[in-house]
Scaffold this motif. Structure first.
Motif, PDB file in Angstrom:
ATOM      1  N   LEU A  88      54.992  21.048  47.771  1.00 25.06           N
ATOM      2  CA  LEU A  88      55.490  20.245  47.490  1.00 25.06           C
ATOM      3  C   LEU A  88      56.821  19.336  47.286  1.00 25.06           C
ATOM      4  O   LEU A  88      57.080  19.233  47.700  1.00 25.06           O
ATOM      5  N   LEU A  92      59.184  17.280  49.851  1.00 21.27           N
ATOM      6  CA  LEU A  92      59.932  16.277  48.630  1.00 21.27           C
ATOM      7  C   LEU A  92      61.420  16.829  49.364  1.00 21.27           C
ATOM      8  O   LEU A  92      62.038  15.641  49.659  1.00 21.27           O
ATOM      9  N   SER A 197      52.478  20.167  51.229  1.00 15.94           N
ATOM     10  CA  SER A 197      53.217  19.365  52.500  1.00 15.94           C
ATOM     11  C   SER A 197      52.539  18.713  53.288  1.00 15.94           C
ATOM     12  O   SER A 197      53.228  16.963  53.311  1.00 15.94           O
ATOM     13  N   VAL A 200      52.114  14.825  50.954  1.00 15.00           N
ATOM     14  CA  VAL A 200      53.426  14.201  50.480  1.00 15.00           C
ATOM     15  C   VAL A 200      54.156  13.537  52.410  1.00 15.00           C
ATOM     16  O   VAL A 200      54.588  12.584  51.508  1.00 15.00           O
ATOM     17  N   THR A 204      54.441   9.434  52.164  1.00 11.65           N
ATOM     18  CA  THR A 204      55.368   8.984  53.552  1.00 11.65           C
ATOM     19  C   THR A 204      56.152   8.421  54.498  1.00 11.65           C
ATOM     20  O   THR A 204      56.434   8.119  54.695  1.00 11.65           O
TER      21      THR A 204
END
Length: 257
Positions: A88, A92, A197, A200, A204
């Motif tokens: 993560l 990020l 990942s 995320v 996004t």
């Protein structure tokens, strides 16, 4: 972004090969990422699409090793949780830092990944010779192993090229020098970091879904084949292919910049 049917077919073929490679060596990103960039995806979107696309392959590669992993679940559980959390963090960093940073760093990461893939056979032999016949490690993992897995998972979440090679090196030095046993653990930790990942990048919006879906189906098949074939398939062939494609990708990115 719109992709042609021919491009999707190409991605599916590359996805199968990348899934096989991830199950055996762990460098499928070096095949997929350059192709996504060549198709016109910005590097950050190519990275997100690659992570989503190869995610099923990581789990499929882990499944054939379940018989070796389940008896060690108490030792592996904290490592898996750590891989998820720091995966993560790595993803990020891609989102928080400016896209120019990722574009500038990627050629260096690819170059380092190519070197790791090239020297992996030597590294595995050295580790095996050092601790030949050592028992499978049991009990809770030591702090230095936890720290090393955290670092490897952060890298996996950020980019992930040769993440399997990095994890195998970490496990071989600090956990288990038997490459066949370590391969299953490597696939498990890579799957956890890739899951983090992927979440995320989905949240996004850094994913081109037609490309990701083509890769997902194909990499799942390839990962299952690679997980079963880790003891039998000619790894050298895959290694030479990875190094060649990685060098091509490195030169292409340097020329563009």
């Amino acid at each position: 972004m719109t992709l042609t049917p021919g491009q999707l077919v190409l991605l599916a073929g590359v996805g199968v090969l990348a899934g096989i490679i991830n199950g055996i060596v762990g460098s499928g990103t070096l095949l997929v990422f350059p192709i996504l960039v060549a198709m016109g995806l910005p590097p950050v979107f190519a990275n997100g699409t690659n992570s989503i696309g190869l995610w099923p392959g990581s789990f499929a590669a882990t499944w054939p090793s379940r018989g070796e992993l389940l008896p060690r679940r108490r030792r592996l559980r904290p490592l898996a949780i750590l891989a998820f959390l720091f995966g993560l963090l790595g993803a990020l960093l891609v989102i928080v830092l400016p896209p120019a940073v990722f574009s500038a760093v990627v050629p260096w990461l690819i170059g380092g990944a190519v070197v790791l893939v090239a020297v992996q056979p030597w590294l595995v032999k050295r580790l095996a010779a050092r601790d030949a016949g050592r028992e499978t490690p049991e009990g809770p993992p030591r702090p230095r192993l936890l720290a090393a897995v955290a670092g490897a998972a952060t890298y996996s979440g950020y980019f992930g090229a040769a993440q399997g090679v990095v994890l195998l090196a970490v496990l071989g030095i600090l956990d288990d020098t038997d490459p066949r046993r370590a391969n299953g653990v490597k696939n498990l930790l890579a799957a956890m970091a890739n899951t983090a990942s992927s979440l995320v990048f989905i949240a996004t919006g850094r994913v081109v879904w037609p490309a990701a879906l083509a890769l997902m189906a194909a990499s799942a098949l390839g990962g299952y084949i690679g997980g079963h074939g880790a003891r039998r398939l000619p790894v050298t062939v895959f290694r030479v292919l990875i190094v060649a494609v990685g060098l091509f990708a490195l030169v292409s990115l340097i020329v563009r910049h």
